[in-house]
Motif scaffolding. Structure first.
Motif, PDB file in Angstrom:
ATOM      1  N   VAL A  56       0.826  -1.207   0.000  1.00 61.70           N
ATOM      2  CA  VAL A  56       0.000   0.000   0.000  1.00 61.70           C
ATOM      3  C   VAL A  56       0.859   1.256   0.000  1.00 61.70           C
ATOM      4  CG1 VAL A  56      -1.626   1.341   1.382  1.00 61.70           C
ATOM      5  CG2 VAL A  56      -2.024  -1.076   0.997  1.00 61.70           C
ATOM      6  N   THR A  57       1.887   1.282   0.829  1.00 62.13           N
ATOM      7  CA  THR A  57       2.700   2.497   0.937  1.00 62.13           C
ATOM      8  C   THR A  57       3.553   2.741  -0.297  1.00 62.13           C
ATOM      9  OG1 THR A  57       4.466   1.325   2.112  1.00 62.13           O
ATOM     10  CG2 THR A  57       2.777   2.409   3.447  1.00 62.13           C
ATOM     11  N   GLN A  58       3.818   1.721  -1.073  1.00 56.36           N
ATOM     12  CA  GLN A  58       4.639   1.879  -2.267  1.00 56.36           C
ATOM     13  C   GLN A  58       3.815   2.082  -3.532  1.00 56.36           C
ATOM     14  OE1 GLN A  58       7.191  -1.554  -2.201  1.00 56.36           O
ATOM     15  NE2 GLN A  58       8.331  -0.810  -0.439  1.00 56.36           N
ATOM     16  N   SER A  59       2.508   2.177  -3.378  1.00 51.89           N
ATOM     17  CA  SER A  59       1.634   2.329  -4.533  1.00 51.89           C
ATOM     18  C   SER A  59       1.140   3.766  -4.656  1.00 51.89           C
ATOM     19  CB  SER A  59       0.430   1.395  -4.399  1.00 51.89           C
ATOM     20  OG  SER A  59      -0.497   1.661  -5.423  1.00 51.89           O
ATOM     21  N   ASP A  64      -1.989   9.915  -0.771  1.00 48.09           N
ATOM     22  CA  ASP A  64      -2.764  11.126  -0.500  1.00 48.09           C
ATOM     23  C   ASP A  64      -1.756  12.213  -0.143  1.00 48.09           C
ATOM     24  OD1 ASP A  64      -4.482  13.125   0.183  1.00 48.09           O
ATOM     25  OD2 ASP A  64      -5.463  12.045   1.813  1.00 48.09           O
ATOM     26  N   PRO A  65      -1.245  12.939  -1.149  1.00 43.83           N
ATOM     27  CA  PRO A  65      -0.185  13.914  -0.895  1.00 43.83           C
ATOM     28  C   PRO A  65      -0.564  14.968   0.145  1.00 43.83           C
ATOM     29  CG  PRO A  65      -0.562  13.664  -3.255  1.00 43.83           C
ATOM     30  CD  PRO A  65      -1.635  12.897  -2.542  1.00 43.83           C
ATOM     31  N   ALA A  66      -1.833  15.292   0.280  1.00 48.64           N
ATOM     32  CA  ALA A  66      -2.262  16.311   1.232  1.00 48.64           C
ATOM     33  C   ALA A  66      -2.198  15.812   2.670  1.00 48.64           C
ATOM     34  CB  ALA A  66      -3.677  16.766   0.906  1.00 48.64           C
ATOM     35  N   PRO A  71      -0.385   6.442   3.603  1.00 53.63           N
ATOM     36  CA  PRO A  71      -1.421   6.601   2.593  1.00 53.63           C
ATOM     37  C   PRO A  71      -2.743   5.929   2.952  1.00 53.63           C
ATOM     38  CG  PRO A  71       0.214   5.038   1.867  1.00 53.63           C
ATOM     39  CD  PRO A  71       0.712   5.624   3.143  1.00 53.63           C
ATOM     40  N   ALA A  72      -2.761   5.180   4.019  1.00 48.63           N
ATOM     41  CA  ALA A  72      -3.997   4.507   4.432  1.00 48.63           C
ATOM     42  C   ALA A  72      -4.128   4.573   5.942  1.00 48.63           C
ATOM     43  CB  ALA A  72      -3.969   3.048   3.987  1.00 48.63           C
ATOM     44  N   GLU A  73      -5.360   4.531   6.425  1.00 47.44           N
ATOM     45  CA  GLU A  73      -5.595   4.407   7.868  1.00 47.44           C
ATOM     46  C   GLU A  73      -5.511   2.954   8.274  1.00 47.44           C
ATOM     47  OE1 GLU A  73      -8.585   8.076   8.857  1.00 47.44           O
ATOM     48  OE2 GLU A  73      -9.462   6.127   8.448  1.00 47.44           O
ATOM     49  N   ASP A  74      -6.214   2.133   7.503  1.00 44.48           N
ATOM     50  CA  ASP A  74      -6.196   0.708   7.797  1.00 44.48           C
ATOM     51  C   ASP A  74      -6.449  -0.099   6.537  1.00 44.48           C
ATOM     52  OD1 ASP A  74      -9.062   0.896   7.531  1.00 44.48           O
ATOM     53  OD2 ASP A  74      -9.241   1.225   9.664  1.00 44.48           O
ATOM     54  N   LEU A  75      -6.162  -1.387   6.636  1.00 49.17           N
ATOM     55  CA  LEU A  75      -6.371  -2.331   5.549  1.00 49.17           C
ATOM     56  C   LEU A  75      -7.240  -3.456   6.071  1.00 49.17           C
ATOM     57  CD1 LEU A  75      -2.630  -2.726   4.490  1.00 49.17           C
ATOM     58  CD2 LEU A  75      -4.304  -1.166   3.505  1.00 49.17           C
ATOM     59  N   ILE A  76      -8.137  -3.935   5.240  1.00 45.58           N
ATOM     60  CA  ILE A  76      -8.993  -5.055   5.612  1.00 45.58           C
ATOM     61  C   ILE A  76      -8.845  -6.126   4.542  1.00 45.58           C
ATOM     62  CG2 ILE A  76     -11.353  -5.843   6.007  1.00 45.58           C
ATOM     63  CD1 ILE A  76     -11.987  -2.866   6.765  1.00 45.58           C
ATOM     64  N   LEU A  77      -8.491  -7.313   4.982  1.00 47.85           N
ATOM     65  CA  LEU A  77      -8.387  -8.449   4.084  1.00 47.85           C
ATOM     66  C   LEU A  77      -9.294  -9.539   4.647  1.00 47.85           C
ATOM     67  CD1 LEU A  77      -6.154  -9.632   1.780  1.00 47.85           C
ATOM     68  CD2 LEU A  77      -5.891 -11.165   3.712  1.00 47.85           C
ATOM     69  N   SER A  78     -10.122 -10.093   3.810  1.00 43.10           N
ATOM     70  CA  SER A  78     -10.980 -11.180   4.281  1.00 43.10           C
ATOM     71  C   SER A  78     -10.557 -12.481   3.608  1.00 43.10           C
ATOM     72  CB  SER A  78     -12.455 -10.877   4.005  1.00 43.10           C
ATOM     73  OG  SER A  78     -12.678 -10.660   2.634  1.00 43.10           O
ATOM     74  N   SER A  79     -10.563 -13.540   4.406  1.00 45.51           N
ATOM     75  CA  SER A  79     -10.298 -14.876   3.887  1.00 45.51           C
ATOM     76  C   SER A  79     -11.469 -15.757   4.289  1.00 45.51           C
ATOM     77  CB  SER A  79      -8.973 -15.414   4.432  1.00 45.51           C
ATOM     78  OG  SER A  79      -9.009 -15.526   5.829  1.00 45.51           O
ATOM     79  N   ALA A  80     -11.441 -17.004   3.940  1.00 46.32           N
ATOM     80  CA  ALA A  80     -12.579 -17.887   4.189  1.00 46.32           C
ATOM     81  C   ALA A  80     -12.987 -17.933   5.662  1.00 46.32           C
ATOM     82  CB  ALA A  80     -12.262 -19.293   3.692  1.00 46.32           C
ATOM     83  N   GLY A  81     -12.027 -17.942   6.575  1.00 47.35           N
ATOM     84  CA  GLY A  81     -12.371 -18.080   7.980  1.00 47.35           C
ATOM     85  C   GLY A  81     -12.011 -16.910   8.863  1.00 47.35           C
ATOM     86  N   SER A  95       8.545   6.439  12.854  1.00 41.78           N
ATOM     87  CA  SER A  95       8.409   4.987  12.939  1.00 41.78           C
ATOM     88  C   SER A  95       7.436   4.494  11.885  1.00 41.78           C
ATOM     89  CB  SER A  95       7.923   4.572  14.329  1.00 41.78           C
ATOM     90  OG  SER A  95       6.574   4.975  14.486  1.00 41.78           O
ATOM     91  N   ASN A  96       7.485   3.220  11.657  1.00 38.22           N
ATOM     92  CA  ASN A  96       6.571   2.565  10.730  1.00 38.22           C
ATOM     93  C   ASN A  96       5.946   1.389  11.463  1.00 38.22           C
ATOM     94  OD1 ASN A  96       7.121   4.188   8.363  1.00 38.22           O
ATOM     95  ND2 ASN A  96       9.127   3.244   8.365  1.00 38.22           N
ATOM     96  N   LEU A  97       4.918   1.688  12.240  1.00 44.54           N
ATOM     97  CA  LEU A  97       4.278   0.671  13.068  1.00 44.54           C
ATOM     98  C   LEU A  97       2.845   0.439  12.635  1.00 44.54           C
ATOM     99  CD1 LEU A  97       5.514   1.790  16.604  1.00 44.54           C
ATOM    100  CD2 LEU A  97       6.484   0.011  15.141  1.00 44.54           C
ATOM    101  N   ILE A  98       2.430  -0.822  12.764  1.00 42.22           N
ATOM    102  CA  ILE A  98       1.047  -1.200  12.497  1.00 42.22           C
ATOM    103  C   ILE A  98       0.565  -2.104  13.627  1.00 42.22           C
ATOM    104  CG2 ILE A  98       1.079  -0.981   9.988  1.00 42.22           C
ATOM    105  CD1 ILE A  98       1.633  -4.004   9.806  1.00 42.22           C
ATOM    106  N   LEU A  99      -0.738  -2.088  13.829  1.00 42.35           N
ATOM    107  CA  LEU A  99      -1.400  -3.086  14.653  1.00 42.35           C
ATOM    108  C   LEU A  99      -2.068  -4.057  13.692  1.00 42.35           C
ATOM    109  CD1 LEU A  99      -3.131  -1.037  17.494  1.00 42.35           C
ATOM    110  CD2 LEU A  99      -1.455  -2.875  17.795  1.00 42.35           C
ATOM    111  N   TYR A 100      -1.833  -5.334  13.886  1.00 45.61           N
ATOM    112  CA  TYR A 100      -2.414  -6.377  13.032  1.00 45.61           C
ATOM    113  C   TYR A 100      -3.316  -7.238  13.899  1.00 45.61           C
ATOM    114  CZ  TYR A 100      -2.603 -10.893  10.595  1.00 45.61           C
ATOM    115  OH  TYR A 100      -3.015 -12.078  10.034  1.00 45.61           O
TER     116      TYR A 100
END
Length: 127
Positions: A56-59, A64-66, A71-81, A95-100
């Motif tokens: 996401v950050t490299q795309s 969002d230059p402003a 570039p994102a607040e959060d990401l959502i990925l869904s899988s079968a379960g 820093s470059n930190l995320i909560l997963y």
């Protein structure tokens, strides 16, 4: 103010939570974990979440230059379960930190989980 362990414990209180990690997405290392990692391995989950964050950050499509932040607040990925929710953290230091947060798809409310994770990220003390 709650610290890392308190925030991870609070994230585990989100309905349907299976596991949570605080991840440095430049290195892919989990700095703190709670619950169960994907396949029992938090480090593998941290590495996979890192790849999502980097994509996401490299795309330029998500930039969002402003904003002047990630570039994102959060990401959502869904899988079968499961739902996989990745929240970018704003810190007072460079820093470059995320909560997963990984959620059981049968028991989780994705909208509620997203709001709760955002609130947890806001109170996380990383000074």
């Amino acid at each position: 103010m709650p610290g890392i362990d308190d925030c991870l414990d609070e994230a585990m209180g989100v309905p349907g939570a299976l596991g949570v990690s605080l991840v440095d997405w430049t290195s892919g290392l989990a700095l703190g974990t709670a619950g169960e990692g994907p396949g029992g391995d938090h480090e593998a989950g941290a590495a996979d979440a890192t790849e999502l964050a980097r994509a996401v950050t490299q795309s330029a499509s998500f930039a969002d230059p402003a904003a002047g932040t990630a570039p994102a607040e959060d990401l959502i990925l869904s899988s079968a379960g499961a739902y996989h929710l990745v929240r970018f953290l704003d810190t007072d230091f460079d820093s470059n930190l995320i909560l997963y947060l990984r959620l059981d798809r049968e028991r989780a409310n994705l909208a509620l989980a997203r709001l709760r994770l955002a609130a947890i990220a806001e109170q996380l003390v990383l000074d």
